[in-house]
Design a protein around this motif. Structure first.
Motif, short mmCIF file in Angstrom:
data_model
loop_
_atom_site.label_atom_id
_atom_site.label_comp_id
_atom_site.label_asym_id
_atom_site.label_seq_id
_atom_site.Cartn_x
_atom_site.Cartn_y
_atom_site.Cartn_z
N THR A 211 0.84 -1.09 0.15
CA THR A 211 -0.15 -0.28 0.31
C THR A 211 0.89 1.46 -0.29
O THR A 211 2.21 1.16 -0.06
CB THR A 211 -0.81 -0.20 1.38
N THR A 212 0.31 2.29 -0.36
CA THR A 212 0.73 3.60 -0.02
C THR A 212 0.69 4.47 0.93
O THR A 212 -0.50 4.41 1.23
CB THR A 212 0.61 4.64 -1.37
N ILE A 213 1.43 4.46 2.07
CA ILE A 213 1.62 5.90 3.43
C ILE A 213 1.29 7.00 2.61
O ILE A 213 2.01 7.41 2.18
CB ILE A 213 2.02 5.01 3.99
N LYS A 214 0.51 7.92 2.99
CA LYS A 214 0.56 8.99 1.96
C LYS A 214 1.53 9.96 3.02
O LYS A 214 1.18 9.87 4.25
CB LYS A 214 -0.85 9.72 2.12
N GLY A 215 2.58 10.63 2.19
CA GLY A 215 3.64 11.71 2.93
C GLY A 215 2.73 13.08 3.57
O GLY A 215 1.58 13.99 3.51
N GLY A 216 3.75 14.15 3.35
CA GLY A 216 3.10 15.86 3.71
C GLY A 216 3.75 15.98 4.77
O GLY A 216 4.85 15.53 5.17
N LYS A 217 2.99 16.78 5.52
CA LYS A 217 3.88 18.04 7.06
C LYS A 217 3.34 16.98 7.39
O LYS A 217 2.40 16.55 7.56
CB LYS A 217 3.15 19.06 6.69
#
Length: 277
Positions: A211-217
């Motif tokens: 799965t993809t774990i969403k990145g960001g701040k």
């Protein structure tokens, strides 16, 4: 461990739509099954009915928001999860054995009882002390192999050992070991905590459980200490730092990124990452 990937997809769907009026039929439809069939599959994997799972998450996630969003009214938080003021108070009290107002008043800003080690009372640091160890960072998305568990965080060590042994052939020099936690064990029963254990892999990995774990701040706190102290560090970040920092937590969930592990001495270096707006 939840082994059915459709159940994991349904949990992701519930998490993403928790502020909406989700029905059992909605969850079944997202996985292309009848609600009757999928309800049986879901309960067999998680130990809870879909309806009970949704209701419990609403109560527990709203309790977390009561703790950290001190400037937002109880009415508005209840409304965000589809409850009228009187209904929210009634359902919350039935689940937590305390009213939302009493819960918010009882939030402790000096110390916390450790749910995994009940005889331990740990004190928080000051805002300034936490702030000195926190940096604001922006992460790219993480592509990972993952396993999802429902249960006591105290089992994490054994679960990690089994996981890393199973996928040892996927390790490279750039591999990161990541935990994604969905619950606060001071709010959620320790036997019902939901968490993922993950390792980063190449996007060409063809396993089913990727799965993809969403990145960001993220607000990133560098923790160096014994594993039993991680809970206290997290509580301090939420109760002291986040509440006074001017930042708000967004809809993503917290990550723990391991930097060094000394299993023999139960000591780790890790980044505790709180998603912020």
């Amino acid at each position: 461990m939840i082994t059915n990937e459709l159940v994991n997809q349904s949990i992701d769907y519930i998490m993403q739509h928790l502020d909406e009026e989700i029905t059992v039929e909605d969850v079944g439809n997202c996985c292309h099954f009848s609600k009757y069939y999928f309800s049986r599959v879901f309960k067999a994997e998680t130990g809870e009915s879909i309806y009970a799972f949704i209701k419990r998450l609403k109560m527990e996630q709203s309790a977390l928001r009561l703790r950290i969003e001190k400037d937002k009214s109880i009415t508005d938080i209840g409304f965000d999860y589809g409850y009228s003021p009187s209904n929210y108070s009634s359902v919350f009290k039935k689940h937590h054995s305390i009213s939302p107002a009493e819960f918010r008043k009882g939030v402790n800003t000096t110390c916390v009882h450790h749910p995994l080690y009940p005889n331990n009372l740990a004190k928080f640091k000051s805002f300034e002390e936490y702030d000195q160890q926190i940096s604001i960072q922006v992460f790219d998305d993480f592509f990972v192999i993952y396993e999802r568990h429902i249960g006591n965080y105290i089992d994490l060590g054994n679960n990690w050992c089994a996981f890393t042994e199973k996928y040892k052939n996927f390790f490279t020099g750039n591999t990161l070991l990541i935990e994604r936690s969905y619950d606060d064990p001071s709010i959620t029963s320790v036997e019902q905590c939901l968490y993922d254990i993950c390792m980063t892999v190449d996007k060409r990995c063809s396993l089913d459980n990727v799965t993809t774990i969403k990145g960001g701040k993220f607000a990133v706190y560098r923790f160096e200490g014994f594993i039993r102290e991680i809970f206290v560090a997290f509580q301090g970040i939420f109760n002291i730092w986040l509440a006074c920092s001017g930042y708000e937590m967004d809809e993503r969930y917290g990550l723990d990124i391991y930097r060094a592990v000394d299993r023999e001495n139960m000591h780790v270096v890790m980044d505790l990452c709180i998603p912020i707006k």
